[in-house]
Design a protein around this motif. Structure first.
Motif, mmCIF file in Angstrom:
data_model
loop_
_atom_site.group_PDB
_atom_site.id
_atom_site.type_symbol
_atom_site.label_atom_id
_atom_site.label_comp_id
_atom_site.label_asym_id
_atom_site.label_seq_id
_atom_site.Cartn_x
_atom_site.Cartn_y
_atom_site.Cartn_z
ATOM 1 N N GLN A 126 37.051 24.905 36.871
ATOM 2 C CA GLN A 126 37.253 24.493 35.485
ATOM 3 C C GLN A 126 36.572 25.449 34.512
ATOM 4 O O GLN A 126 37.069 25.682 33.408
ATOM 5 N N VAL A 127 35.429 25.997 34.917
ATOM 6 C CA VAL A 127 34.802 27.047 34.112
ATOM 7 C C VAL A 127 35.760 28.237 34.002
ATOM 8 O O VAL A 127 35.991 28.785 32.911
ATOM 9 N N ARG A 128 36.321 28.641 35.140
ATOM 10 C CA ARG A 128 37.261 29.767 35.140
ATOM 11 C C ARG A 128 38.455 29.503 34.222
ATOM 12 O O ARG A 128 38.839 30.362 33.411
ATOM 13 N N LEU A 129 39.042 28.313 34.336
ATOM 14 C CA LEU A 129 40.233 28.006 33.540
ATOM 15 C C LEU A 129 39.934 28.038 32.045
ATOM 16 O O LEU A 129 40.766 28.509 31.252
ATOM 17 N N SER A 130 38.781 27.541 31.648
ATOM 18 C CA SER A 130 38.421 27.573 30.232
ATOM 19 C C SER A 130 38.231 29.003 29.745
ATOM 20 O O SER A 130 38.660 29.367 28.639
ATOM 21 N N LEU A 131 37.593 29.825 30.548
ATOM 22 C CA LEU A 131 37.381 31.220 30.161
ATOM 23 C C LEU A 131 38.701 31.984 30.117
ATOM 24 O O LEU A 131 38.907 32.844 29.247
ATOM 25 N N GLU A 132 39.605 31.680 31.042
ATOM 26 C CA GLU A 132 40.924 32.313 31.026
ATOM 27 C C GLU A 132 41.732 31.845 29.818
ATOM 28 O O GLU A 132 42.435 32.639 29.170
ATOM 29 N N LYS A 133 41.640 30.564 29.509
ATOM 30 C CA LYS A 133 42.359 29.999 28.364
ATOM 31 C C LYS A 133 41.976 30.708 27.067
ATOM 32 O O LYS A 133 42.830 31.024 26.230
#
Length: 837
Positions: free
Chosen positions: A458-465
């Protein structure tokens, strides 16, 4: 959670071995797979009424637990309840109770409900019970040395120099020692607690104090209410005779609970807290989410500190006096760490212990963020380097993924991988993405998962977003892989083409890494920064245009990469690196090399002399440590500058290091300077001056040592004074040296002479009536036992040390059977022996 700081002397002595793990859970993919807890029930609200029995060290409790099935219909409720007596279980509805059948065994309370309930169909179960923390069987770890959950400190008041206190410690799954719950990090509940205590004590819990009612018989009931949900391991109770020092951030109360002796210094210790809250709120674009922030200091705490929501607990090491604080508030990083958890850990909680990185790696990195903001990038880089060094120190860390589902025990997750390595990885990620994207991304993570749980994906997805970048490559190698790059390099100059080719080799066993890398190419004494991308292969080559053969290639010039670089540079090259670099790590490496070679190289000596004027005080200290002013050539170049630092440096720690450097001259002409320094407020300056005077005039040792307080002194100062304390058997300082001398077998590996002194000090403590010293010794023995499980030989060695001490105390007890202090010491040592078996 901030771990206890373990002596570097011990850490350096422990080498890694391979461990074999028993298979207890499996997903069909790994030998062991620690899945997140399956949620069959959703906790809604936890209401407790508790009373304490100080004589029995037990707690009478009543609980009203409101819950519902999580998704699938259910006719039962399964709770963790460790070492309790269960007296009554009932369904409460409209104020009336209907008894329920239940089964309680092996610390699990299974309750049969009156019917099958559907999702979001709430019910309230009433449980009357007795909590018996001393009957708990689960053990602690390196990070959290005990797992009793509920602690009675000096409950019967038998120890005159120790206050009576009660406090709780829930992480990892110990809250279920003092109230039945689903003791998993992916559960969240609101709460309220009625605490009935002696009226002379103050209380602290999560949330706000709604009411305080006199009960008669010298008792009072405080009602604490937490209106926002949080995980059960973050529930907290604290009771004791505290001074409460009031502060605030904006309109939110910020309070410091300290022993009354430290009331006058509470704001010196904790007073940065409101500024930290403001800084983190703005940095995260998410205001502090809770209705108060309190910090309490506890005796005999089983770790460093703990982020209980709105009610942080700190170990007694936090309590410092002006003579310590003038040198450095050694607890400031811990204060920042626990505060940052109120976003990363409390607001958004790790879904499972396997994903602890979303709690602890962020809290670890918050220390860098605070130091960067408050004291500048150079100092922050110094603190990051120390964190990375602690990760490199233990070879076992290399084989561990940051997110790992195959841990042996959940307590094993609290290590230098989750903390130290994780913080360094976030620093790399921040620098790859840039500040704006990184902080916007983690703010999105908080907002997307607030009051819930999170994991690394979820950290990754937020940073990618936010950034638009794919980050799978980064997370796969750093979060879901292990190890770090180990590099070597060569370079070759082509005079015709006027090009230099740099070949970078990855030497680590296992997978290759890909990463951005900064290198400085020095031509005519000036560096040119080259930013390259290293692919995941054994050898990468990069070619640059240059006017002539470079004098120096400096890899990882910005200090961002977590990795080890094998390199051989001359003293001339290191001097060039120091003078040409603007980055801390490059300068540090140059100064460290110069310290090793100053005795044989005038150029290395020049590097040290230049570093004495560095704006970053850790570099000045490191340069001072490398000098030997008894050598005429070193004295000629450096003596005048060292003399200035003694009197004029703005940092007392540098002044102390300068006195120590000056003392190597053994020149009596400096005696007046040392005597003046021995009256300084600073403990480090005073200690260095005393050591210098003792060296010149040993007859004055005992009288001088009486003038210094080493209660919260750092290990360097204690080690410096250790020979004098032991030779003169200074009982006043026996407690302070306890944490050092306990490690004498390991100290001998690195410094045989100092090890002999430490052994002599240990024998002295064990042969005499030294209760507080023995308490400190046993506390540190307990603190390291978890780590020693990685090295059975070291564990056996330390167990023999403990047994030797126990035998000496037994001899004392046989000689004087009525000595209560010795009886207590025998009990403490026996307890540690059992822990080590």
């Amino acid at each position: 959670m901030k771990k206890i700081l373990i002596s570097a002397l011990l850490l350096g002595a422990i080498s890694g071995i391979n461990l074999s793990y028993a298979q207890t859970e499996t997903s069909g993919r790994e030998k062991v797979y620690r899945a997140a807890h399956t949620k069959t029930t959703e906790l809604k609200h936890t209401k407790l009424k508790v009373k304490f029995d100080y004589e029995k060290e037990q707690m009478a409790g009543e609980e009203w637990l409101t819950a519902s099935p999580y998704f699938y219909p259910s006719d039962s409720l399964v709770l963790n309840a460790k070492a309790m007596l269960i007296h009554e279980v009932a369904l409460e509805k409209n104020g009336s109770k209907t008894p329920l059948k239940y089964d309680y065994k092996e610390d699990i309370l299974k309750i049969n409900l009156d019917k099958t309930y559907q999702k979001n169909q709430d019910y309230t179960v009433y449980i009357k019970y007795t909590a018996r923390p001393n009957e708990v069987k689960q053990k602690g770890s390196t990070a959290i040395t005990d797992a009793k959950g509920l602690y009675f400190i000096n409950a019967q008041g038998k120890e005159a120099d120790k206050p009576v206190q009660i406090w709780t410690q829930g992480e990892t799954e110990s809250s279920s020692v003092w109230f039945p719950t689903i003791d998993k990090p992916n559960q969240k509940t609101t709460q309220e607690i009625y605490m009935t205590v002696p009226d002379k004590y103050v209380t602290l819990s999560n949330g706000f104090l709604k009411s305080s009612t006199k009960e008669g018989n010298g008792l009072r009931t405080d009602h604490w209410v937490m209106e926002k949900k949080h995980a059960p391991y973050l529930f907290f109770m604290g009771v004791g005779d505290y001074a409460v020092v009031r502060d605030k951030w904006r309109n939110i109360p910020v309070d410091y609970y300290v022993e009354k002796e430290y009331e006058a210094y509470a704001k010196q210790i904790f007073g940065m807290t409101p500024e930290m809250i403001e800084f983190f709120s703005k940095k995260l674009n998410y205001d502090y989410p809770w209705n108060k922030y309190s910090q309490l200091v506890a005796r005999d705490y089983v770790s460093g500190a703990m982020e209980n929501t709105t009610a942080v607990i700190h170990g007694e090491q936090a309590q410092q006096k002006p003579e310590d604080l003038i040198d450095q508030n050694v607890w400031e990083d811990v204060i920042a760490h626990e505060l940052f958890h109120h976003w990363f850990g409390d607001l958004v909680t790790t879904e499972s212990w396997a994903n602890l990185t979303v709690n602890e790696s962020f809290a670890n990195y918050s220390q860098y963020l605070w130091n960067e903001y408050k004291y500048g990038k150079d100092y922050a880089d110094y603190t990051l380097k120390k964190e990375a060094d602690a990760y490199y120190m233990n070879p076992e860390n290399i084989s561990k993924d940051l997110v790992r589902f195959n841990y042996h025990s959940r307590e094993d997750m609290f290590d230098a991988v989750s903390y130290n390595k994780g913080g360094s990885i976030l620093h790399m990620l921040r620098n790859y993405l840039g500040d704006e994207a990184f902080f916007a991304g983690i703010s999105d993570y908080l907002k997307s998962n607030e009051y819930g749980t999170g994991e690394a994906h979820q950290v990754r997805l937020s940073l990618e977003k936010v950034s638009g970048k794919d980050l799978n490559w980064f997370f796969n190698q750093w979060f879901f892989g292990n190890g770090h790059p180990k590099l070597s390099y060569t370079y070759h100059f082509e005079p015709v083409k006027k090009q230099v080719t740099v070949a970078i080799n990855q030497l680590q066993i296992g997978d290759f890494f890909q990463f951005p890398l900064a290198m400085d190419v020095y031509v005519n004494g000036k560096p040119t920064r080259q930013n390259v991308w290293v692919d995941a292969k054994a050898k990468n080559e990069f070619t640059f245009s240059v006017a002539k053969n470079p004098e120096l290639i400096n890899l990882n010039a910005d200090g961002i990469l977590l990795g080890e670089i094998s390199e051989t540079k001359t003293p001339e090259q290191y001097l060039l690196q120091y003078q040409g670099s603007k980055e801390f790590l490059s300068k540090w490496k140059a100064v460290q090399d110069a310290a090793k070679n100053a005795a044989t190289s005038e150029v290395a000596l020049k590097t040290l002399v230049v570093a004495l004027k560095d704006t970053n005080y850790p570099l000045r200290i490191e340069a001072l440590k490398g000098l030997d002013l008894s050598k005429p050539n070193q004295a000629k170049l450096a003596l005048a500058e060292v003399e200035k630092l003694v009197s004029n440096d703005p940092k007392t720690l540098v002044q102390a290091a300068a006195i120590t450097a000056l003392s190597k001259t053994n020149d009596r002409k400096y005696l007046p300077l040392y005597e003046k320094a021995s009256t300084a407020l600073s403990n480090s300056v005073k200690g260095a001056a005393l050591a210098a005077i003792v060296q010149i005039d040993p007859a004055r040792t005992k009288a001088l040592l009486e003038t210094i307080n080493l209660e919260n002194a750092n290990e360097d100062l204690i080690t410096k004074l250790l020979p004098s304390i032991v030779d003169n058997k200074m009982e006043k300082h026996a407690p302070a040296i306890g944490q050092v001398v306990a490690f004498y077998p390991f100290i001998k590996f690195q410094d045989p002479k100092l090890g002999d002194v430490a052994e002599k000090g240990y024998q002295w403590i064990m042969e005499t009536d030294q209760l507080k010293a023995t308490q400190n010794v046993t506390k540190i023995f307990s603190a390291v036992k978890g780590q020693l499980s990685e090295n059975p030989q070291a564990k056996m060695m330390l167990l023999q040390v403990i047994k030797d001490g126990l035998e000496k105390k037994m001899q004392l007890l046989r000689a004087n059977p009525s000595n209560d202090a010795v009886k207590r010491q025998v009990e403490l040592l026996n307890k540690v022996v059992e822990e080590y078996k």
